[in-house]
Design an enzyme around this catalytic site. Structure first.
Site, short mmCIF file in Angstrom:
data_model
loop_
_atom_site.label_atom_id
_atom_site.label_comp_id
_atom_site.label_asym_id
_atom_site.label_seq_id
_atom_site.Cartn_x
_atom_site.Cartn_y
_atom_site.Cartn_z
N HIS A 54 9.16 1.21 -6.60
CA HIS A 54 9.73 2.32 -7.38
C HIS A 54 10.66 1.82 -8.50
O HIS A 54 11.70 2.42 -8.78
CB HIS A 54 10.49 3.30 -6.48
CG HIS A 54 9.61 3.97 -5.46
ND1 HIS A 54 8.85 5.08 -5.75
CD2 HIS A 54 9.36 3.66 -4.17
CE1 HIS A 54 8.17 5.43 -4.66
NE2 HIS A 54 8.46 4.59 -3.69
N ASN A 127 7.80 11.67 -2.01
CA ASN A 127 6.74 11.26 -2.93
C ASN A 127 6.01 12.50 -3.44
O ASN A 127 6.26 13.61 -2.96
CB ASN A 127 5.72 10.36 -2.20
CG ASN A 127 6.20 8.91 -2.08
OD1 ASN A 127 6.95 8.42 -2.92
ND2 ASN A 127 5.76 8.25 -1.04
#
Ligand code: NDP
Length: 478
Positions: A54, A127
Protein backbone atom coordinates in the site's frame (compact mmCIF):
# COMPACT_ATOMS: atom_id res chain seq x y z
CA UNK A 1 2.68 42.08 3.19
CA UNK A 2 6.19 41.89 4.61
CA UNK A 3 8.01 38.77 3.42
CA UNK A 4 8.98 36.28 6.08
CA UNK A 5 12.69 35.89 6.74
CA UNK A 6 14.19 32.54 5.81
CA UNK A 7 15.65 30.71 8.82
CA UNK A 8 17.59 27.58 9.73
CA UNK A 9 15.74 24.74 11.45
CA UNK A 10 16.75 26.41 14.71
CA UNK A 11 15.01 29.61 13.66
CA UNK A 12 18.15 31.59 12.94
CA UNK A 13 17.82 34.14 10.10
CA UNK A 14 19.65 33.16 6.90
CA UNK A 15 21.50 35.79 4.86
CA UNK A 16 21.92 33.93 1.55
CA UNK A 17 20.08 30.88 0.20
CA UNK A 18 21.65 30.98 -3.30
CA UNK A 19 25.43 31.20 -2.85
CA UNK A 20 27.51 28.87 -0.68
CA UNK A 21 30.18 30.29 1.57
CA UNK A 22 33.55 29.80 -0.14
CA UNK A 23 37.16 30.66 0.55
CA UNK A 24 37.64 33.25 -2.15
CA UNK A 25 35.46 33.75 -5.22
CA UNK A 26 36.57 30.49 -6.87
CA UNK A 27 37.74 28.66 -3.74
CA UNK A 28 36.34 25.56 -1.95
CA UNK A 29 33.27 25.65 0.28
CA UNK A 30 33.78 26.29 3.97
CA UNK A 31 32.63 23.77 6.57
CA UNK A 32 31.38 26.75 8.47
CA UNK A 33 28.41 27.10 6.03
CA UNK A 34 26.21 25.23 8.51
CA UNK A 35 23.05 26.30 6.69
CA UNK A 36 24.25 24.55 3.51
CA UNK A 37 25.20 21.45 5.55
CA UNK A 38 21.84 21.40 7.30
CA UNK A 39 20.04 21.80 3.98
CA UNK A 40 21.91 18.90 2.33
CA UNK A 41 21.74 16.66 5.40
CA UNK A 42 18.01 17.18 5.78
CA UNK A 43 17.48 16.54 2.09
CA UNK A 44 19.32 13.21 2.38
CA UNK A 45 16.87 12.18 5.08
CA UNK A 46 13.62 13.26 3.35
CA UNK A 47 12.48 9.71 2.63
CA UNK A 48 11.14 7.47 5.33
CA UNK A 49 10.81 3.73 4.77
CA UNK A 50 8.17 3.09 2.15
CA UNK A 51 5.27 0.92 3.24
CA UNK A 52 6.00 -2.69 2.17
CA UNK A 53 2.42 -2.82 0.87
CA UNK A 54 0.00 0.00 0.00
CA UNK A 55 2.87 2.40 -0.74
CA UNK A 56 1.11 4.42 -3.49
CA UNK A 57 -1.91 6.33 -2.27
CA UNK A 58 -4.09 9.39 -2.33
CA UNK A 59 -5.87 10.77 0.72
CA UNK A 60 -8.56 13.23 1.71
CA UNK A 61 -10.40 14.54 4.73
CA UNK A 62 -14.13 14.21 5.14
CA UNK A 63 -17.09 13.78 7.39
CA UNK A 64 -19.26 10.85 8.42
CA UNK A 65 -22.97 11.42 9.15
CA UNK A 66 -25.29 8.92 10.82
CA UNK A 67 -28.50 8.39 8.84
CA UNK A 68 -30.00 5.36 10.62
CA UNK A 69 -30.22 4.27 14.24
CA UNK A 70 -28.14 1.14 14.92
CA UNK A 71 -27.84 1.59 18.69
CA UNK A 72 -29.53 -1.80 19.23
CA UNK A 73 -26.27 -3.32 17.91
CA UNK A 74 -23.55 -0.98 19.12
CA UNK A 75 -22.91 1.57 21.82
CA UNK A 76 -20.12 3.23 19.78
CA UNK A 77 -20.56 6.98 20.29
CA UNK A 78 -19.94 7.66 16.59
CA UNK A 79 -23.34 6.01 15.90
CA UNK A 80 -25.19 7.30 18.98
CA UNK A 81 -27.77 9.47 17.18
CA UNK A 82 -29.08 10.10 13.70
CA UNK A 83 -27.55 13.26 12.27
CA UNK A 84 -24.34 13.00 14.32
CA UNK A 85 -21.24 14.04 12.34
CA UNK A 86 -17.68 12.81 12.87
CA UNK A 87 -14.57 14.09 11.14
CA UNK A 88 -12.56 11.46 9.27
CA UNK A 89 -9.59 10.96 6.96
CA UNK A 90 -9.29 8.39 4.18
CA UNK A 91 -6.28 6.92 2.39
CA UNK A 92 -6.78 4.95 -0.84
CA UNK A 93 -3.95 2.89 -2.27
CA UNK A 94 -2.81 0.18 -4.59
CA UNK A 95 -1.18 -2.79 -2.87
CA UNK A 96 1.80 -4.18 -4.73
CA UNK A 97 3.43 -1.24 -6.49
CA UNK A 98 6.07 1.07 -5.10
CA UNK A 99 5.38 4.66 -4.08
CA UNK A 100 5.81 6.01 -7.63
CA UNK A 101 4.01 3.20 -9.43
CA UNK A 102 1.05 3.70 -11.76
CA UNK A 103 -2.44 4.06 -10.32
CA UNK A 104 -4.31 2.23 -13.07
CA UNK A 105 -2.78 -1.21 -12.58
CA UNK A 106 -4.84 -4.33 -11.94
CA UNK A 107 -4.61 -4.64 -8.17
CA UNK A 108 -6.66 -4.63 -5.01
CA UNK A 109 -7.16 -1.12 -3.58
CA UNK A 110 -6.66 -0.23 0.06
CA UNK A 111 -9.58 1.64 1.62
CA UNK A 112 -8.35 2.95 4.97
CA UNK A 113 -10.50 5.28 7.05
CA UNK A 114 -9.76 7.04 10.32
CA UNK A 115 -12.75 8.35 12.27
CA UNK A 116 -11.79 10.86 14.98
CA UNK A 117 -14.52 9.87 17.48
CA UNK A 118 -14.99 11.31 20.96
CA UNK A 119 -13.86 7.98 22.44
CA UNK A 120 -10.68 7.73 20.41
CA UNK A 121 -9.87 6.91 16.80
CA UNK A 122 -11.68 4.15 14.97
CA UNK A 123 -9.60 2.95 12.01
CA UNK A 124 -11.53 0.98 9.41
CA UNK A 125 -8.63 -0.46 7.43
CA UNK A 126 -10.22 -2.26 4.52
CA UNK A 127 -9.98 -2.91 0.80
CA UNK A 128 -12.22 -2.43 -2.22
CA UNK A 129 -12.90 -6.18 -2.12
CA UNK A 130 -15.01 -8.02 0.45
CA UNK A 131 -12.56 -10.95 0.71
CA UNK A 132 -8.81 -11.61 0.61
CA UNK A 133 -6.44 -14.14 -0.98
CA UNK A 134 -5.65 -16.03 2.23
CA UNK A 135 -7.27 -16.65 5.59
CA UNK A 136 -4.20 -17.21 7.76
CA UNK A 137 -1.50 -14.58 8.32
CA UNK A 138 1.14 -17.32 8.35
CA UNK A 139 0.89 -17.11 4.55
CA UNK A 140 0.93 -13.30 4.30
CA UNK A 141 4.64 -12.48 3.82
CA UNK A 142 4.94 -15.32 1.28
CA UNK A 143 1.90 -14.11 -0.62
CA UNK A 144 3.21 -10.55 -0.75
CA UNK A 145 6.60 -11.78 -1.97
CA UNK A 146 4.79 -13.26 -4.99
CA UNK A 147 3.25 -9.87 -5.74
CA UNK A 148 6.55 -8.01 -5.46
CA UNK A 149 9.78 -8.66 -7.36
CA UNK A 150 12.00 -11.64 -8.10
CA UNK A 151 15.15 -11.96 -6.07
CA UNK A 152 17.64 -11.91 -8.95
CA UNK A 153 16.12 -9.84 -11.75
CA UNK A 154 14.00 -7.41 -9.68
CA UNK A 155 11.19 -8.10 -12.15
CA UNK A 156 7.59 -8.92 -11.33
CA UNK A 157 6.54 -12.43 -12.20
CA UNK A 158 3.20 -13.91 -13.24
CA UNK A 159 4.71 -17.32 -12.53
CA UNK A 160 5.18 -16.44 -8.85
CA UNK A 161 1.53 -15.37 -8.63
CA UNK A 162 0.08 -18.51 -10.18
CA UNK A 163 2.54 -20.84 -8.50
CA UNK A 164 1.27 -19.55 -5.16
CA UNK A 165 -2.44 -19.33 -6.10
CA UNK A 166 -2.45 -22.80 -7.64
CA UNK A 167 -1.50 -24.20 -4.23
CA UNK A 168 -3.83 -22.01 -2.19
CA UNK A 169 -7.35 -22.60 -3.52
CA UNK A 170 -8.92 -20.26 -0.96
CA UNK A 171 -7.39 -17.47 -3.09
CA UNK A 172 -9.72 -18.28 -6.01
CA UNK A 173 -12.47 -15.96 -4.82
CA UNK A 174 -10.22 -12.89 -4.58
CA UNK A 175 -8.41 -13.88 -7.81
CA UNK A 176 -11.81 -13.84 -9.55
CA UNK A 177 -12.52 -10.31 -8.26
CA UNK A 178 -9.00 -9.15 -9.15
CA UNK A 179 -9.26 -10.27 -12.78
CA UNK A 180 -12.88 -9.09 -13.12
CA UNK A 181 -13.73 -5.54 -14.19
CA UNK A 182 -13.47 -4.40 -10.55
CA UNK A 183 -9.73 -5.17 -10.65
CA UNK A 184 -9.14 -1.74 -12.23
CA UNK A 185 -11.52 0.90 -10.85
CA UNK A 186 -12.09 4.01 -12.94
CA UNK A 187 -11.13 6.00 -9.88
CA UNK A 188 -11.30 6.14 -6.11
CA UNK A 189 -14.82 7.64 -6.06
CA UNK A 190 -16.10 4.76 -8.17
CA UNK A 191 -15.26 1.83 -5.93
CA UNK A 192 -16.78 0.29 -2.83
CA UNK A 193 -14.88 -0.21 0.40
CA UNK A 194 -15.24 -3.23 2.65
CA UNK A 195 -14.00 -3.98 6.15
CA UNK A 196 -13.53 -7.49 4.70
CA UNK A 197 -12.90 -9.13 8.10
CA UNK A 198 -15.71 -9.92 10.44
CA UNK A 199 -15.66 -7.52 13.40
CA UNK A 200 -17.95 -7.31 16.41
CA UNK A 201 -20.42 -4.77 17.69
CA UNK A 202 -21.22 -4.55 21.38
CA UNK A 203 -24.41 -2.78 22.45
CA UNK A 204 -25.39 -0.92 25.62
CA UNK A 205 -26.58 -4.21 27.20
CA UNK A 206 -23.14 -5.68 26.56
CA UNK A 207 -24.43 -8.09 23.90
CA UNK A 208 -22.08 -9.06 21.06
CA UNK A 209 -22.97 -9.23 17.35
CA UNK A 210 -20.69 -10.21 14.48
CA UNK A 211 -20.57 -7.55 11.75
CA UNK A 212 -19.22 -6.86 8.28
CA UNK A 213 -18.67 -3.30 7.05
CA UNK A 214 -19.62 -2.11 3.53
CA UNK A 215 -19.04 1.38 2.10
CA UNK A 216 -20.96 1.55 -1.18
CA UNK A 217 -20.08 4.27 -3.62
CA UNK A 218 -22.85 6.78 -4.37
CA UNK A 219 -21.08 7.60 -7.65
CA UNK A 220 -21.82 4.04 -8.85
CA UNK A 221 -19.24 1.34 -9.52
CA UNK A 222 -17.25 2.25 -12.64
CA UNK A 223 -14.24 0.39 -13.92
CA UNK A 224 -11.55 0.83 -16.54
CA UNK A 225 -10.93 -1.54 -19.40
CA UNK A 226 -7.46 -3.09 -19.52
CA UNK A 227 -6.33 -1.31 -22.71
CA UNK A 228 -7.32 2.12 -21.45
CA UNK A 229 -5.67 1.43 -18.09
CA UNK A 230 -2.45 0.39 -19.82
CA UNK A 231 -2.44 3.57 -21.88
CA UNK A 232 -3.13 5.82 -18.88
CA UNK A 233 -0.42 4.07 -16.84
CA UNK A 234 2.01 5.54 -19.37
CA UNK A 235 0.32 8.90 -20.01
CA UNK A 236 -0.56 9.79 -16.43
CA UNK A 237 0.64 7.29 -13.83
CA UNK A 238 -0.96 9.40 -11.05
CA UNK A 239 -4.37 9.39 -12.72
CA UNK A 240 -6.43 8.29 -9.69
CA UNK A 241 -4.57 10.64 -7.35
CA UNK A 242 -5.14 13.57 -9.73
CA UNK A 243 -8.78 12.67 -10.32
CA UNK A 244 -9.62 12.62 -6.59
CA UNK A 245 -7.67 15.79 -5.82
CA UNK A 246 -9.15 17.77 -8.71
CA UNK A 247 -12.71 16.59 -8.02
CA UNK A 248 -12.47 17.79 -4.42
CA UNK A 249 -10.90 21.10 -5.55
CA UNK A 250 -13.92 21.59 -7.86
CA UNK A 251 -16.31 20.94 -4.98
CA UNK A 252 -17.40 17.54 -6.33
CA UNK A 253 -17.29 15.57 -3.11
CA UNK A 254 -17.37 11.77 -3.44
CA UNK A 255 -19.78 10.01 -1.12
CA UNK A 256 -20.33 6.50 0.13
CA UNK A 257 -23.23 4.93 2.03
CA UNK A 258 -22.09 2.89 5.01
CA UNK A 259 -23.93 -0.37 5.65
CA UNK A 260 -23.38 -3.24 8.04
CA UNK A 261 -24.32 -6.89 7.92
CA UNK A 262 -25.18 -8.07 11.42
CA UNK A 263 -25.06 -11.69 12.65
CA UNK A 264 -26.29 -12.60 16.14
CA UNK A 265 -23.41 -14.05 18.14
CA UNK A 266 -24.99 -17.51 18.45
CA UNK A 267 -25.40 -17.93 14.66
CA UNK A 268 -21.66 -18.20 14.09
CA UNK A 269 -21.31 -21.83 15.16
CA UNK A 270 -24.01 -23.14 12.82
CA UNK A 271 -23.59 -20.95 9.76
CA UNK A 272 -22.88 -22.70 6.46
CA UNK A 273 -19.69 -20.65 6.11
CA UNK A 274 -17.05 -20.07 8.72
CA UNK A 275 -17.99 -16.45 9.40
CA UNK A 276 -14.40 -15.65 10.39
CA UNK A 277 -12.86 -16.89 7.14
CA UNK A 278 -11.59 -13.83 5.24
CA UNK A 279 -11.93 -15.62 1.89
CA UNK A 280 -15.75 -15.77 2.24
CA UNK A 281 -18.57 -13.24 2.10
CA UNK A 282 -21.84 -13.51 3.98
CA UNK A 283 -24.38 -13.66 1.14
CA UNK A 284 -26.72 -10.68 1.33
CA UNK A 285 -29.68 -13.05 1.25
CA UNK A 286 -28.53 -14.48 4.61
CA UNK A 287 -27.54 -11.21 6.26
CA UNK A 288 -29.00 -8.15 4.52
CA UNK A 289 -27.29 -4.79 4.48
CA UNK A 290 -28.43 -2.38 7.21
CA UNK A 291 -27.86 1.30 6.43
CA UNK A 292 -25.82 3.26 8.95
CA UNK A 293 -24.65 6.55 7.45
CA UNK A 294 -22.96 8.59 4.77
CA UNK A 295 -19.29 9.37 4.28
CA UNK A 296 -18.22 12.37 2.22
CA UNK A 297 -14.68 13.37 1.27
CA UNK A 298 -14.62 17.15 1.07
CA UNK A 299 -11.14 18.51 1.85
CA UNK A 300 -7.79 17.91 0.24
CA UNK A 301 -4.66 17.60 2.36
CA UNK A 302 -2.56 20.74 2.73
CA UNK A 303 0.60 18.69 2.64
CA UNK A 304 0.95 15.19 1.20
CA UNK A 305 3.77 13.97 3.43
CA UNK A 306 2.32 15.30 6.69
CA UNK A 307 -1.16 13.99 6.08
CA UNK A 308 -1.12 11.09 3.62
CA UNK A 309 2.36 9.60 4.01
CA UNK A 310 2.42 9.98 7.79
CA UNK A 311 -1.15 8.81 8.27
CA UNK A 312 -1.02 5.51 10.10
CA UNK A 313 -4.01 3.19 10.25
CA UNK A 314 -4.37 0.10 12.39
CA UNK A 315 -7.23 -2.37 12.74
CA UNK A 316 -6.23 -2.42 16.44
CA UNK A 317 -7.85 1.01 16.73
CA UNK A 318 -11.41 0.05 17.60
CA UNK A 319 -13.52 2.14 19.98
CA UNK A 320 -15.93 0.97 22.70
CA UNK A 321 -18.87 -0.71 20.94
CA UNK A 322 -16.71 -2.00 18.05
CA UNK A 323 -14.28 -4.86 18.46
CA UNK A 324 -12.46 -7.79 16.93
CA UNK A 325 -13.45 -11.29 15.90
CA UNK A 326 -11.52 -14.56 15.82
CA UNK A 327 -10.66 -13.98 12.11
CA UNK A 328 -7.03 -15.16 12.00
CA UNK A 329 -6.02 -12.47 9.53
CA UNK A 330 -7.55 -9.75 11.69
CA UNK A 331 -5.82 -11.10 14.78
CA UNK A 332 -2.48 -10.80 12.99
CA UNK A 333 -3.19 -7.36 11.55
CA UNK A 334 -4.01 -6.08 15.04
CA UNK A 335 -0.30 -6.63 15.71
CA UNK A 336 1.33 -5.99 12.37
CA UNK A 337 -0.09 -2.60 11.35
CA UNK A 338 0.93 -0.81 14.53
CA UNK A 339 4.27 -2.61 14.32
CA UNK A 340 4.81 -1.35 10.76
CA UNK A 341 4.16 2.23 11.87
CA UNK A 342 6.53 1.97 14.83
CA UNK A 343 9.23 0.95 12.35
CA UNK A 344 8.26 3.44 9.65
CA UNK A 345 7.42 6.53 11.71
CA UNK A 346 8.71 5.78 15.20
CA UNK A 347 7.13 4.76 18.45
CA UNK A 348 5.31 8.08 18.94
CA UNK A 349 3.53 7.99 15.56
CA UNK A 350 0.08 8.28 17.14
CA UNK A 351 1.00 11.81 18.31
CA UNK A 352 1.58 13.10 14.77
CA UNK A 353 -1.10 15.67 13.89
CA UNK A 354 -2.85 13.46 11.30
CA UNK A 355 -3.02 10.50 13.70
CA UNK A 356 -3.61 12.36 16.95
CA UNK A 357 -7.08 11.61 18.35
CA UNK A 358 -9.48 14.48 19.05
CA UNK A 359 -10.22 12.62 22.30
CA UNK A 360 -7.81 13.25 25.17
CA UNK A 361 -4.92 10.78 25.42
CA UNK A 362 -4.16 9.90 29.08
CA UNK A 363 -1.69 7.14 29.83
CA UNK A 364 1.70 6.35 31.35
CA UNK A 365 3.65 5.98 28.10
CA UNK A 366 6.62 8.34 28.08
CA UNK A 367 9.75 9.19 26.10
CA UNK A 368 10.92 7.40 22.94
CA UNK A 369 12.28 8.85 19.70
CA UNK A 370 10.73 12.10 18.50
CA UNK A 371 8.56 12.77 21.54
CA UNK A 372 7.14 16.13 20.53
CA UNK A 373 3.87 16.43 22.43
CA UNK A 374 4.99 17.54 25.89
CA UNK A 375 5.55 13.95 27.06
CA UNK A 376 2.96 14.16 29.83
CA UNK A 377 4.68 17.19 31.38
CA UNK A 378 5.16 16.86 35.14
CA UNK A 379 2.29 14.39 35.58
CA UNK A 380 2.71 11.04 37.31
CA UNK A 381 4.22 8.33 35.08
CA UNK A 382 3.40 5.10 36.95
CA UNK A 383 0.38 3.20 38.22
CA UNK A 384 -0.94 2.47 40.81
CA UNK A 385 -0.43 5.96 42.15
CA UNK A 386 -2.10 8.18 44.70
CA UNK A 387 -1.60 11.31 42.60
CA UNK A 388 -4.80 11.30 40.59
CA UNK A 389 -3.35 9.68 37.45
CA UNK A 390 -5.69 8.14 34.83
CA UNK A 391 -7.39 4.89 35.79
CA UNK A 392 -8.86 2.02 33.76
CA UNK A 393 -12.69 1.87 33.75
CA UNK A 394 -14.27 -1.61 33.99
CA UNK A 395 -17.41 -0.18 32.36
CA UNK A 396 -15.55 -0.65 29.04
CA UNK A 397 -15.01 -4.40 29.57
CA UNK A 398 -16.30 -6.53 26.70
CA UNK A 399 -18.56 -9.54 27.27
CA UNK A 400 -16.49 -12.73 27.67
CA UNK A 401 -15.89 -14.61 24.41
CA UNK A 402 -16.70 -18.32 24.55
CA UNK A 403 -13.98 -20.49 23.03
CA UNK A 404 -13.52 -24.24 22.84
CA UNK A 405 -11.17 -26.91 21.54
CA UNK A 406 -7.50 -27.75 21.76
CA UNK A 407 -4.64 -25.41 20.93
CA UNK A 408 -3.46 -26.62 17.52
CA UNK A 409 -2.82 -25.41 13.97
CA UNK A 410 -6.11 -25.67 12.07
CA UNK A 411 -6.89 -25.17 8.39
CA UNK A 412 -10.28 -23.49 8.67
CA UNK A 413 -11.75 -25.02 5.52
CA UNK A 414 -15.20 -26.46 6.23
CA UNK A 415 -15.83 -28.91 3.38
CA UNK A 416 -14.02 -30.18 0.29
CA UNK A 417 -15.72 -27.64 -1.97
CA UNK A 418 -15.68 -24.81 0.53
CA UNK A 419 -13.18 -22.70 -1.39
CA UNK A 420 -14.86 -23.16 -4.78
CA UNK A 421 -18.53 -22.31 -4.18
CA UNK A 422 -18.29 -18.55 -3.69
CA UNK A 423 -15.91 -17.90 -6.63
CA UNK A 424 -18.37 -19.93 -8.71
CA UNK A 425 -21.30 -17.87 -7.39
CA UNK A 426 -19.48 -14.70 -8.34
CA UNK A 427 -18.70 -15.97 -11.84
CA UNK A 428 -22.34 -16.96 -12.33
CA UNK A 429 -23.68 -13.54 -11.31
CA UNK A 430 -21.48 -11.69 -13.81
CA UNK A 431 -23.16 -10.71 -17.08
CA UNK A 432 -21.84 -12.67 -20.10
CA UNK A 433 -19.65 -9.83 -21.42
CA UNK A 434 -17.97 -9.43 -18.03
CA UNK A 435 -17.46 -13.20 -17.80
CA UNK A 436 -15.69 -13.01 -21.17
CA UNK A 437 -13.40 -10.20 -20.02
CA UNK A 438 -12.64 -12.03 -16.77
CA UNK A 439 -11.64 -15.12 -18.72
CA UNK A 440 -9.57 -13.04 -21.14
CA UNK A 441 -7.75 -11.21 -18.33
CA UNK A 442 -6.89 -14.48 -16.60
CA UNK A 443 -5.88 -16.13 -19.87
CA UNK A 444 -3.57 -13.25 -20.78
CA UNK A 445 -1.78 -13.64 -17.47
CA UNK A 446 -1.72 -17.45 -17.51
CA UNK A 447 -0.20 -17.42 -21.02
CA UNK A 448 2.99 -16.15 -19.39
CA UNK A 449 3.43 -19.13 -17.05
CA UNK A 450 4.52 -22.77 -17.50
CA UNK A 451 1.96 -25.25 -18.85
CA UNK A 452 1.91 -27.27 -15.64
CA UNK A 453 0.62 -24.23 -13.67
CA UNK A 454 -1.94 -23.48 -16.39
CA UNK A 455 -3.32 -27.00 -16.03
CA UNK A 456 -3.54 -26.77 -12.28
CA UNK A 457 -5.39 -23.47 -12.49
CA UNK A 458 -7.84 -24.70 -15.14
CA UNK A 459 -8.73 -27.58 -12.80
CA UNK A 460 -9.36 -25.10 -9.96
CA UNK A 461 -11.50 -22.81 -12.13
CA UNK A 462 -13.50 -25.82 -13.40
CA UNK A 463 -14.25 -26.81 -9.81
CA UNK A 464 -15.62 -23.29 -9.24
CA UNK A 465 -17.69 -23.37 -12.42
CA UNK A 466 -17.37 -25.66 -15.43
CA UNK A 467 -17.88 -22.82 -17.95
CA UNK A 468 -15.35 -20.64 -16.13
CA UNK A 469 -12.65 -23.31 -16.35
CA UNK A 470 -13.60 -24.34 -19.89
CA UNK A 471 -13.37 -20.71 -21.07
CA UNK A 472 -9.85 -20.40 -19.68
CA UNK A 473 -8.82 -23.78 -21.12
CA UNK A 474 -10.06 -22.67 -24.53
CA UNK A 475 -8.26 -19.32 -24.23
CA UNK A 476 -5.04 -21.17 -23.47
CA UNK A 477 -5.52 -23.40 -26.51
CA UNK A 478 -5.92 -26.67 -24.57
P1 NDP B 1 -26.10 -11.23 -3.97
O1 NDP B 1 -26.80 -11.44 -5.24
O2 NDP B 1 -26.88 -10.96 -2.76
O3 NDP B 1 -25.01 -10.08 -4.06
C1 NDP B 1 -24.40 -9.83 -5.25
C2 NDP B 1 -23.33 -8.85 -4.94
O4 NDP B 1 -22.28 -9.11 -5.80
C3 NDP B 1 -23.71 -7.43 -5.25
O5 NDP B 1 -24.44 -6.85 -4.21
C4 NDP B 1 -22.39 -6.80 -5.47
O6 NDP B 1 -21.78 -6.42 -4.24
C5 NDP B 1 -21.57 -7.95 -5.99
N1 NDP B 1 -21.32 -7.79 -7.40
C6 NDP B 1 -22.19 -7.49 -8.35
N2 NDP B 1 -21.56 -7.39 -9.54
C7 NDP B 1 -20.26 -7.64 -9.29
C8 NDP B 1 -19.12 -7.67 -10.08
N3 NDP B 1 -19.19 -7.43 -11.38
N4 NDP B 1 -17.95 -7.96 -9.51
C9 NDP B 1 -17.87 -8.20 -8.20
N5 NDP B 1 -18.93 -8.17 -7.38
C10 NDP B 1 -20.10 -7.90 -7.93
O7 NDP B 1 -25.20 -12.49 -3.82
P2 NDP B 1 -24.25 -12.91 -2.65
O8 NDP B 1 -24.31 -12.03 -1.47
O9 NDP B 1 -24.52 -14.38 -2.47
O10 NDP B 1 -22.84 -12.78 -3.34
C11 NDP B 1 -22.51 -13.46 -4.53
C12 NDP B 1 -21.11 -13.14 -4.86
O11 NDP B 1 -21.02 -11.73 -4.96
C13 NDP B 1 -20.14 -13.52 -3.75
O12 NDP B 1 -19.64 -14.80 -3.93
C14 NDP B 1 -19.10 -12.46 -3.84
O13 NDP B 1 -18.07 -12.89 -4.69
C15 NDP B 1 -19.78 -11.28 -4.48
N6 NDP B 1 -19.95 -10.20 -3.51
C16 NDP B 1 -20.68 -10.41 -2.40
C17 NDP B 1 -20.68 -9.47 -1.40
C18 NDP B 1 -21.36 -9.74 -0.11
O14 NDP B 1 -21.05 -9.07 0.87
N7 NDP B 1 -22.31 -10.67 -0.05
C19 NDP B 1 -19.99 -8.18 -1.55
C20 NDP B 1 -19.32 -8.05 -2.84
C21 NDP B 1 -19.27 -9.05 -3.74
P3 NDP B 1 -21.72 -4.91 -3.79
O15 NDP B 1 -23.14 -4.55 -3.63
O16 NDP B 1 -20.96 -4.95 -2.52
O17 NDP B 1 -21.06 -4.17 -4.88
Amino acid sequence: MKEKTLTTAAGIPVSDNQNSLTAGERGPTLLQDHFLLEKLAHFNRERIPERVVHAKAAGAHGVFTVTNDITEYTKARIFCEVGKKTEMFGRFSTVAGEKGSADTVRDVRGFALKFYTEEGNWDMVGNNTPVFFIRDAMKFPDFIHTQKRMAQSNLRSHTMWWDFWSQVPESLHQVTILFSDRGIPKGIPYMNGYGSHTYSFINGKNERFWVKFHFKTQQGIQNMMQQEADRIAGDDPDYHTRQLFEAIERGEYPKWTFYVQVMPEVDAGNYRWNPFDLTKVWPHGDYPLVEVGRMELNRNPENYFAEVEQSAFSPANVVPGISFSPCKMLQARVFSYADAHRYRLGVNYESLPINRPKAAVCNYQRDGYMRFDGNGGASVNYEPNSLGGPKADPAYAEPPLKISGDADRYDQKRGVDDDYVQPGNLFRLLPPDEQKRLILNITNSLKKVPRQLQEKMVAHFRRADQDYGDGIAEGLGF
